[in-house]
Design a protein around this motif. Structure first.
Motif, PDB file in Angstrom:
ATOM      1  N   ALA A 752       0.822  -1.206   0.000  1.00 25.93           N
ATOM      2  CA  ALA A 752       0.000   0.000   0.000  1.00 25.93           C
ATOM      3  C   ALA A 752       0.857   1.258   0.000  1.00 25.93           C
ATOM      4  O   ALA A 752       0.508   2.262  -0.627  1.00 25.93           O
ATOM      5  N   ALA A 753       1.992   1.211   0.695  1.00 25.00           N
ATOM      6  CA  ALA A 753       2.864   2.383   0.770  1.00 25.00           C
ATOM      7  C   ALA A 753       3.697   2.563  -0.493  1.00 25.00           C
ATOM      8  O   ALA A 753       3.987   3.705  -0.895  1.00 25.00           O
ATOM      9  N   LEU A 754       4.088   1.473  -1.137  1.00 28.53           N
ATOM     10  CA  LEU A 754       5.014   1.553  -2.265  1.00 28.53           C
ATOM     11  C   LEU A 754       4.322   1.537  -3.627  1.00 28.53           C
ATOM     12  O   LEU A 754       4.955   1.866  -4.632  1.00 28.53           O
ATOM     13  N   LEU A 755       3.054   1.190  -3.675  1.00 27.47           N
ATOM     14  CA  LEU A 755       2.358   1.099  -4.954  1.00 27.47           C
ATOM     15  C   LEU A 755       2.154   2.500  -5.539  1.00 27.47           C
ATOM     16  O   LEU A 755       1.660   3.392  -4.851  1.00 27.47           O
ATOM     17  N   PRO A 756       2.509   2.724  -6.790  1.00 24.80           N
ATOM     18  CA  PRO A 756       2.328   4.044  -7.413  1.00 24.80           C
ATOM     19  C   PRO A 756       0.851   4.431  -7.448  1.00 24.80           C
ATOM     20  O   PRO A 756      -0.040   3.559  -7.523  1.00 24.80           O
ATOM     21  N   PRO A 757       0.554   5.730  -7.380  1.00 19.76           N
ATOM     22  CA  PRO A 757      -0.845   6.186  -7.349  1.00 19.76           C
ATOM     23  C   PRO A 757      -1.672   5.718  -8.539  1.00 19.76           C
ATOM     24  O   PRO A 757      -2.870   5.485  -8.403  1.00 19.76           O
ATOM     25  N   ASP A 758      -1.049   5.559  -9.714  1.00 18.68           N
ATOM     26  CA  ASP A 758      -1.825   5.176 -10.891  1.00 18.68           C
ATOM     27  C   ASP A 758      -2.271   3.716 -10.850  1.00 18.68           C
ATOM     28  O   ASP A 758      -3.064   3.284 -11.695  1.00 18.68           O
ATOM     29  N   LEU A 759      -1.784   2.952  -9.837  1.00 20.38           N
ATOM     30  CA  LEU A 759      -2.205   1.556  -9.708  1.00 20.38           C
ATOM     31  C   LEU A 759      -3.138   1.327  -8.523  1.00 20.38           C
ATOM     32  O   LEU A 759      -3.480   0.184  -8.216  1.00 20.38           O
ATOM     33  N   HIS A 760      -3.546   2.393  -7.854  1.00 20.56           N
ATOM     34  CA  HIS A 760      -4.404   2.228  -6.687  1.00 20.56           C
ATOM     35  C   HIS A 760      -5.756   1.613  -7.044  1.00 20.56           C
ATOM     36  O   HIS A 760      -6.411   1.012  -6.197  1.00 20.56           O
ATOM     37  N   ASP A 761      -6.207   1.785  -8.286  1.00 18.78           N
ATOM     38  CA  ASP A 761      -7.484   1.212  -8.714  1.00 18.78           C
ATOM     39  C   ASP A 761      -7.303  -0.046  -9.552  1.00 18.78           C
ATOM     40  O   ASP A 761      -8.253  -0.506 -10.194  1.00 18.78           O
ATOM     41  N   TYR A 762      -6.090  -0.584  -9.568  1.00 23.59           N
ATOM     42  CA  TYR A 762      -5.813  -1.819 -10.291  1.00 23.59           C
ATOM     43  C   TYR A 762      -6.639  -2.946  -9.660  1.00 23.59           C
ATOM     44  O   TYR A 762      -6.527  -3.219  -8.459  1.00 23.59           O
ATOM     45  N   GLN A 763      -7.493  -3.589 -10.433  1.00 22.91           N
ATOM     46  CA  GLN A 763      -8.490  -4.494  -9.880  1.00 22.91           C
ATOM     47  C   GLN A 763      -7.861  -5.656  -9.123  1.00 22.91           C
ATOM     48  O   GLN A 763      -8.352  -6.052  -8.051  1.00 22.91           O
ATOM     49  N   ASP A 764      -6.779  -6.227  -9.649  1.00 23.41           N
ATOM     50  CA  ASP A 764      -6.134  -7.341  -8.950  1.00 23.41           C
ATOM     51  C   ASP A 764      -5.635  -6.898  -7.572  1.00 23.41           C
ATOM     52  O   ASP A 764      -5.707  -7.656  -6.592  1.00 23.41           O
ATOM     53  N   TYR A 765      -5.129  -5.669  -7.507  1.00 25.86           N
ATOM     54  CA  TYR A 765      -4.666  -5.162  -6.220  1.00 25.86           C
ATOM     55  C   TYR A 765      -5.836  -4.927  -5.278  1.00 25.86           C
ATOM     56  O   TYR A 765      -5.763  -5.242  -4.076  1.00 25.86           O
ATOM     57  N   LEU A 766      -6.939  -4.378  -5.784  1.00 26.91           N
ATOM     58  CA  LEU A 766      -8.115  -4.138  -4.945  1.00 26.91           C
ATOM     59  C   LEU A 766      -8.662  -5.441  -4.380  1.00 26.91           C
ATOM     60  O   LEU A 766      -9.078  -5.501  -3.212  1.00 26.91           O
ATOM     61  N   ASN A 767      -8.665  -6.485  -5.198  1.00 26.12           N
ATOM     62  CA  ASN A 767      -9.132  -7.789  -4.721  1.00 26.12           C
ATOM     63  C   ASN A 767      -8.256  -8.302  -3.576  1.00 26.12           C
ATOM     64  O   ASN A 767      -8.751  -8.873  -2.596  1.00 26.12           O
ATOM     65  N   TYR A 768      -6.961  -8.093  -3.712  1.00 29.14           N
ATOM     66  CA  TYR A 768      -6.033  -8.511  -2.655  1.00 29.14           C
ATOM     67  C   TYR A 768      -6.182  -7.634  -1.413  1.00 29.14           C
ATOM     68  O   TYR A 768      -6.246  -8.133  -0.278  1.00 29.14           O
ATOM     69  N   ARG A 769      -6.259  -6.329  -1.611  1.00 26.21           N
ATOM     70  CA  ARG A 769      -6.352  -5.399  -0.471  1.00 26.21           C
ATOM     71  C   ARG A 769      -7.621  -5.622   0.344  1.00 26.21           C
ATOM     72  O   ARG A 769      -7.598  -5.546   1.579  1.00 26.21           O
ATOM     73  N   ASN A 770      -8.719  -5.902  -0.328  1.00 27.96           N
ATOM     74  CA  ASN A 770     -10.009  -6.024   0.346  1.00 27.96           C
ATOM     75  C   ASN A 770     -10.288  -7.418   0.889  1.00 27.96           C
ATOM     76  O   ASN A 770     -11.357  -7.649   1.456  1.00 27.96           O
ATOM     77  N   ASN A 771      -9.361  -8.336   0.703  1.00 22.91           N
ATOM     78  CA  ASN A 771      -9.539  -9.699   1.208  1.00 22.91           C
ATOM     79  C   ASN A 771      -8.729  -9.865   2.499  1.00 22.91           C
ATOM     80  O   ASN A 771      -7.504  -9.992   2.467  1.00 22.91           O
ATOM     81  N   PRO A 772      -9.375  -9.849   3.663  1.00 22.81           N
ATOM     82  CA  PRO A 772      -8.629  -9.920   4.929  1.00 22.81           C
ATOM     83  C   PRO A 772      -7.926 -11.254   5.151  1.00 22.81           C
ATOM     84  O   PRO A 772      -7.036 -11.354   5.995  1.00 22.81           O
ATOM     85  N   LYS A 773      -8.315 -12.265   4.403  1.00 19.50           N
ATOM     86  CA  LYS A 773      -7.698 -13.583   4.593  1.00 19.50           C
ATOM     87  C   LYS A 773      -6.343 -13.695   3.908  1.00 19.50           C
ATOM     88  O   LYS A 773      -5.563 -14.595   4.223  1.00 19.50           O
ATOM     89  N   LEU A 774      -6.070 -12.802   2.951  1.00 17.85           N
ATOM     90  CA  LEU A 774      -4.811 -12.866   2.201  1.00 17.85           C
ATOM     91  C   LEU A 774      -3.752 -12.022   2.885  1.00 17.85           C
ATOM     92  O   LEU A 774      -3.916 -10.814   3.042  1.00 17.85           O
ATOM     93  N   THR A 775      -2.665 -12.669   3.277  1.00 18.82           N
ATOM     94  CA  THR A 775      -1.529 -11.943   3.856  1.00 18.82           C
ATOM     95  C   THR A 775      -0.558 -11.520   2.773  1.00 18.82           C
ATOM     96  O   THR A 775      -0.141 -10.354   2.706  1.00 18.82           O
ATOM     97  N   ASN A 776      -0.203 -12.453   1.916  1.00  9.93           N
ATOM     98  CA  ASN A 776       0.690 -12.164   0.794  1.00  9.93           C
ATOM     99  C   ASN A 776      -0.108 -12.108  -0.504  1.00  9.93           C
ATOM    100  O   ASN A 776      -1.134 -12.789  -0.639  1.00  9.93           O
ATOM    101  N   PRO A 777       0.335 -11.329  -1.469  1.00 10.72           N
ATOM    102  CA  PRO A 777      -0.407 -11.211  -2.728  1.00 10.72           C
ATOM    103  C   PRO A 777      -0.274 -12.471  -3.569  1.00 10.72           C
ATOM    104  O   PRO A 777       0.688 -13.239  -3.413  1.00 10.72           O
TER     105      PRO A 777
END
Length: 816
Positions: A752-777
């Motif tokens: 979350a800290a290192l991801l460039p702003p233009d990738l904040h809405d990248y769907q694969d990242y959103l799926n990972y970020r919003n899944n509390p069960k996933l620790t690693n991507p």
């Protein structure tokens, strides 16, 4: 957090940024620029100011809240007074205006009365909106939504009754069908209901919104079902947070909106309980008596009178002066221990007060407590990581309480409180560090042994770190001993001029001195040269040339110079002149007719020595200038002025830095400092458009700073072995996801800290970020992120080296 250290570090970081951005080749110009920036009266910075505020007085015990719900803490006295006025339990709620300081719990003054009323209304089966809270900013509404939601979630009675709070700040757009599914549709632990369709279908009990959205809700046909359950007595409370912001045209708009709301819901005057929260007010007498006129005692007007009169007009309700609730703070004697129990402290050395490179805020405070003779911190021992973090947090809180108790028994702490109490009573307000040091040295004789002012500042700054970490037990919880406030003001570096003199002096073009002539200043980013931007005044050409002088006069109209510089379609006016000092003739040795000279007072630029042809003034300085022009296809001329020293056309910049850029530098320091363990930011702008732009700009600019800091950390960790460029992405995530001082500590937070702003809405990242069960991507996402971070590092060491502040063209000598 160490507020005093953070303020000084922000000041230093902004200064470093500007000095590296405008790297003048002439060291005397660099010194003049630094002197201008740091001028205590007319420079870029004001402050820092510091203030210690005494704690608020608690309600007398035993205390029983006038509610059916449970309140998990003992309120401050002003909160208890507000609750008594606002409670609807066997009592008609009364208009209330809460005007207390920061951290006084103004929200709780109305939060619990609103929830308590909604509880009884829900139990009675009443539907519809029962309370509306208006906020001047969406960020405040979102923050308050979380506080309402947590209060409901933590109270079984409220949760069982189904009390609901909704937020509407414009997320839903009627013109965009896809937006109707956005937001949350049910209450949660840290959120209310934000889905607009869910609110229309089942209106919440409490609505948090802003006045513009409330206007829409009253006007739009598709929103009318929100009000379908409201009778004339359903809506009981209308709260305006930050009441002092509703003045002028905005205040008139809100006043009309309130009248329309009461008309729409058929609420008669006196039947709606209005509430306002405001910052502390100026309670000085501004009546005729303050002007020296003789009046009766009954005619004295205080701040409470003025606030009540203003609120009465705004709400169209009768609000008496007794509705204004002010703060009540403890005295100094009530905070510290008895005089006979106070101890004097041996001051540490200034070197011991400096933070170490590997220290965060807590580690620094723990070490300072040891240096000052305070309580020792006992590190808990456990093998389990999770238990270790929990036990350490408990141990730190226990140590902070012990630290607060120790501070109460020190003479230095009492002296500090007395100084700020005296400043508050005299309406002086916060004190600058210099003024604080001077007064404290006069009050505490131990500072006589420290004659150096800077050493005294460091010592006091260290003591403030202890005060900032000190806590005391109130209402069965640990709270700050005394609120610590530090203010640093930074001015936008705009409209910077340079005095037309041989000696470099910078100043503000909007604050000219009668004895000095200022012209806009420029710097060449290619060679580091600096000088003036002028605009030829052709109306004076005849007068100059009539004296047999080759030359022309420059205008002193700063606005005209700026218009000429920025021109049209990105080109300069052909009359623009770039001028640099050339005292030794190293830039332009002159020709048959001599060198060029500039007369400071008249701004006449002439060739050859002699007095000014217009004023006969003999003062002059030798210069070199450039006024190149280029003919366009249509035959017109436009300026292509280049640096008089190196001839570069693309590297000329007006000296200055806008507030957005300076803000990004400050935000980076605020969030990146190891001395700030709780970074938060609330940014105010003049308009919604500015806020939208500033949010995107800060996100993009601060990312660059954050990434460079993270990259430098990984490089330092690699040591002399170095770091292969192809492995940077992977190493960044691995190193920054490990627990440690100043690190995110987990893989998800590191990404979350290192991801460039233009990738904040990248769907694969959103799926990972919003899944509390996933620790690693997932593997594919990890590869994508590592590849992008590697490319980012390659860019930093590649094309970005040629832009902005760069070492390109510099020579480095390494001793052998």
């Amino acid at each position: 957090m160490l507020p005093a250290h953070i303020a000084e570090n922000i000041r230093r970081q902004v200064l470093y940024y500007l000095q590296s951005t405008f790297d003048f080749r002439d060291r005397s110009v660099s010194r003049a620029f630094e002197q201008f920036l740091q001028d205590p009266e007319r420079g870029l910075f004001k402050g820092p100011w510091v203030q210690l505020r005494r704690s608020f007085r608690l309600a007398p015990q035993p205390y029983t809240p006038p509610f059916d719900l449970n309140v998990p803490f003992l309120p401050f006295r002003h909160q208890a007074v507000a609750w008594r006025r606002l409670s609807s339990k066997n009592h008609k709620p009364e208009p209330t205006l809460v005007t207390t300081g920061t951290g006084s719990g103004k929200t709780e003054c109305f939060l619990y009365p609103l929830l308590d009323h909604c509880l009884r209304a829900k139990q009675a089966g009443q539907l519809g909106l029962k309370a509306i809270v208006l906020y001047p900013m969406n960020a405040l509404a979102a923050d308050q939504e979380r506080r309402f939601a947590k209060s409901i979630w933590d109270d079984p009675v409220l949760k069982k009754a189904g009390v609901r709070v909704g937020t509407y700040t414009g997320r839903y757009d009627p013109g965009d069908p896809t937006s109707q599914d956005s937001g949350t549709s049910s209450m949660g632990k840290d959120h209310g209901i934000t889905n607009h369709e869910a609110q229309l279908e089942n209106p919440p009990d409490i609505l948090l919104t802003n006045y513009k959205m409330l206007d829409f809700l009253l006007l739009r046909p598709q929103d009318q079902q929100l009000w379908r359950f409201n009778e004339s007595d359903t809506l009981q409370y209308l709260v305006l947070d930050e009441l002092h912001t509703y003045d002028g045209a905005q205040g008139a708009d809100v006043a009309c909106l309130i009248r329309r709301l009461k008309e729409r819901l058929s609420i008669p005057k006196g039947k709606l309980c209005v509430v306002g929260t405001s910052a502390t007010m100026d309670d000085r007498d501004r009546s005729d008596r303050a002007l020296g006129l003789t009046i009766s005692v009954d005619a004295v007007e205080t701040g409470g009178d003025r606030l009540a009169r203003f609120a009465s007009t705004l709400f169209e309700e009768e609000i008496p002066t007794e509705a204004v609730i002010v703060e009540d703070r403890l005295t100094v004697e009530e905070i510290v221990k008895p005089e006979e129990d106070l101890i004097s402290l041996d001051l540490p050395t200034s070197e011991d007060c400096e933070p170490k490179p590997d220290e965060d805020a807590t580690a620094y405070a723990i070490r300072q407590a040891r240096v000052w003779g305070g309580p020792e911190f006992a590190e808990p021992t456990t093998g389990d990581v999770c238990d270790g973090l929990r036990l350490r947090a408990t141990a730190i809180e226990r140590w902070s309480v012990a630290l607060g108790d120790w501070l109460k028994g020190t003479q230095l702490f009492k002296h500090l409180l007395e100084l700020f109490d005296a400043a508050e009573r005299s309406l002086e307000g916060p004190l600058t560090w210099t003024k604080l040091v001077e007064r404290l040295a006069a009050k505490d004789f131990s500072f006589i042994a420290v004659p150096n002012l800077e050493d005294r500042k460091r010592i006091i700054t260290a003591f403030f770190a202890l005060v900032a970490h000190a806590k005391e037990i109130r209402s069965k919880g640990a709270f700050p001993l005394v609120p610590t406030q530090v203010q640093l003001w930074v001015r936008e570096l705009a409209r910077i001029g340079r005095v037309v003199e041989e000696q470099p002096i910078f100043g503000w073009l909007d604050e000219p001195s009668p004895e000095q002539t200022l012209l806009p200043a420029f710097q060449c980013n290619e060679c580091g040269a600096s000088g003036w931007i002028g605009l030829q005044n052709r109306q004076s050409d005849t007068a100059v040339n009539a004296r047999g002088v080759q030359g022309f006069k420059l205008t002193n109209d700063i606005s005209a110079i700026y218009r000429g510089w920025f021109g049209r379609n990105g080109s300069h006016d052909q009359r623009i002149v770039l001028i640099v000092p050339d005292s030794d003739g190293s830039i332009n040795s002159g020709d048959l007719f001599g060198a060029w000279y500039l007369h400071p007072s008249s701004l006449v630029l002439r060739q050859g020595q002699g007095a000014c042809p217009l004023t006969n003034d003999t003062r002059r300085l030798r210069v070199a200038f450039n006024q190149d022009v280029e003919k366009l296809a249509n035959g017109s001329l436009h300026g292509v002025q280049a640096c008089p020293c190196c001839g570069s056309r693309e590297s000329i910049f007006i000296i200055g830095s806008r507030s957005a850029t300076l803000s990004s530098v400050m935000v980076d320091e605020l969030f990146g400092s190891m001395l700030n363990n709780d970074p938060k930011l609330l940014a105010f702008t003049d308009s919604v458009q500015d806020a939208s732009h500033r949010a995107g700009f800060l996100s993009a600019r601060t990312y660059n700073f954050t990434f460079r800091t993270a990259l430098q950390g990984v490089i330092n960790d690699a040591g002399t072995a170095g770091l292969p460029l192809t492995e940077v992405g992977k190493r960044l995530l691995e190193w920054w996801s490990q627990p440690g001082v100043g690190k995110p500590g987990t893989m998800k937070k590191a990404i979350a800290a290192l991801l460039p702003p233009d990738l904040h809405d990248y769907q694969d990242y959103l799926n990972y970020r919003n899944n509390p069960k996933l620790t690693n991507p997932p593997t594919a996402l990890a590869f994508d992120i590592e590849t992008r971070l590697t490319w980012q590092a390659t860019s930093e060491f590649g094309v970005m080296l040629l832009r902005g502040r760069t070492m390109e063209g510099k020579r480095v000598v390494q001793p052998v």
